[in-house]
Design an enzyme around this catalytic site. Structure first.
Site, PDB file in Angstrom:
ATOM      1  N   ASN A  67     -47.483 -39.769 114.245  1.00 18.45           N
ATOM      2  CA  ASN A  67     -48.727 -39.015 114.110  1.00 18.45           C
ATOM      3  C   ASN A  67     -49.251 -38.698 115.513  1.00 18.45           C
ATOM      4  OD1 ASN A  67     -51.458 -38.185 113.404  1.00 18.45           O
ATOM      5  ND2 ASN A  67     -51.195 -39.301 111.482  1.00 18.45           N
ATOM      6  N   HIS A 122     -48.697 -37.100  94.386  1.00 16.70           N
ATOM      7  CA  HIS A 122     -49.858 -36.262  94.039  1.00 16.70           C
ATOM      8  C   HIS A 122     -49.481 -34.988  93.290  1.00 16.70           C
ATOM      9  CE1 HIS A 122     -52.378 -38.310  97.467  1.00 16.70           C
ATOM     10  NE2 HIS A 122     -52.158 -39.099  96.443  1.00 16.70           N
ATOM     11  N   GLN A 142     -47.173 -37.549  99.733  1.00 13.09           N
ATOM     12  CA  GLN A 142     -48.480 -37.212  99.149  1.00 13.09           C
ATOM     13  C   GLN A 142     -48.610 -35.702  99.051  1.00 13.09           C
ATOM     14  OE1 GLN A 142     -51.778 -39.808 101.086  1.00 13.09           O
ATOM     15  NE2 GLN A 142     -50.092 -39.744 102.520  1.00 13.09           N
ATOM     16  N   CYS A 178     -52.921 -24.996  73.308  1.00 14.62           N
ATOM     17  CA  CYS A 178     -54.215 -25.507  72.816  1.00 14.62           C
ATOM     18  C   CYS A 178     -55.419 -24.674  73.262  1.00 14.62           C
ATOM     19  CB  CYS A 178     -54.402 -26.965  73.242  1.00 14.62           C
ATOM     20  SG  CYS A 178     -54.669 -27.149  75.017  1.00 14.62           S
ATOM     21  N   CYS A 232     -52.293 -27.828  81.358  1.00 13.47           N
ATOM     22  CA  CYS A 232     -53.630 -27.484  80.875  1.00 13.47           C
ATOM     23  C   CYS A 232     -54.599 -28.628  81.138  1.00 13.47           C
ATOM     24  CB  CYS A 232     -53.616 -27.045  79.419  1.00 13.47           C
ATOM     25  SG  CYS A 232     -53.461 -28.374  78.227  1.00 13.47           S
TER      26      CYS A 232
END
Ligand code: NAD
Length: 259
Positions: free
Chosen positions: A227, A134, A113, A164, A142
């Protein structure tokens, strides 16, 4: 594994024997990482209080399309600060241990992630690409059309798309945006097919990534959480390695492959 881990963490953590033998014989292993694996590289997680200039903002208030539309300069500057933080950081022993695991297990899939690219800098992704759910903070696109941009006019904040003219933003998935469908599908497939699934340094709260260990559990995989703190996944995991991943993952690799 390098001795760096030993110097930083003198106490060797005991890895359960059952996990060592299962990992030694596994041919398909998937690992999902979150911001916690990069904490020991000095990249703050989203749950930690921010410091310095950014202390008064919550990341959830900056990492959204709405925040960018309301104050593009503020959001661009926050990401410029984060990009520099990442560029000056180095992979830690946790990242290196996962790169070593990839070399040992033919069917190893790394799903992250994180947007910091530290796994690739540690050597992961040589056999199969790291699945970045992610995006990546070093890529720029853009806002209106998603044109990928390699360079931009630094004097403009934020700069504009040379194709653009719309504003440029980091190519990361903000809160409220969809994940890249191919990456998500590949992650889903790996979670459903693996024998062992690691959930490392993630709060297991941000969907859809939080569902990946559940997919693995339902498909019969052994689920291992790494963790220092409990998460919603903790009660369902078969093994909970409680502590920093920069200590536990090198211990795990040394225990499974001592030579
Ligand atoms: P999170 O901030 O929600 O949770 C971080 C988790 O890491 C917590 O459960 C915490 O207990 C754990 N942790 C802290 N120190 C650790 C350590 N040393 N070893 C192992 N675990 C440790 O992060 P998340 O679950 O990844 O979700 C938040 C979102 O924030 C993600 O979508 C991610 O894209 C983004 N993010 C990325 C980065 C990065 O790229 N480095 C940094 C911050 C946030």
């Amino acid at each position: 594994m390098s001795d760096q881990a030993d110097k930083r963490y003198p106490r060797e953590i005991e890895i359960p024997g059952e996990l060592i033998s299962q990992l030694r014989s596994a041919s398909k292993v998937a690992a999902l990482t979150g911001a916690g694996i990069s904490a020991e590289s000095g990249i703050p997680t989203f749950r930690e209080a921010q410091t310095g200039l950014w202390a008064r903002y919550r990341p959830e208030e900056l990492a959204t399309p709405g925040a960018f539309q309301m104050n593009p300069r503020l959001v661009w500057e926050w990401y410029t600060w984060r990009r520099e933080l990442v560029a000056n950081a180095s992979p830690n022993p946790g990242h290196l241990a996962l790169a070593a695991m990839e070399q040992r297990i033919a069917g190893f899939t790394l799903i992250t992630q994180n947007v910091d690219g530290l796994h690739q800098r540690a050597g992961s992704g040589e056999r199969a690409p790291v699945i970045e759910l992610h995006g990546n903070i070093q890529r720029i696109k853009c806002f209106d059309r998603g044109h990928q941009v390699e360079s931009w006019e630094a004097a403009e904040i934020p700069p504009c798309c040379p194709t653009c003219g719309s504003l440029l933003r980091p190519d990361v998935v903000w809160f409220g945006e969809s994940l890249p469908p191919q990456a998500l599908q590949a992650a889903w497939d790996a979670a459903g097919a693996c024998e062992i699934f690691f959930s490392i340094g993630t709060s297991a709260l941000v969907e859809p990534a939080a569902s990946l260990p559940i997919v693995a559990l339902q498909a019969g995989a052994l689920v291992v959480e790494v963790n220092p703190h409990e998460t919603p996944l903790t009660p369902s995991a078969h093994f909970n390695l409680q502590g920093p991943s920069g200590q536990l993952l090198p211990s795990l690799v040394r225990s499974v492959w001592p030579n």
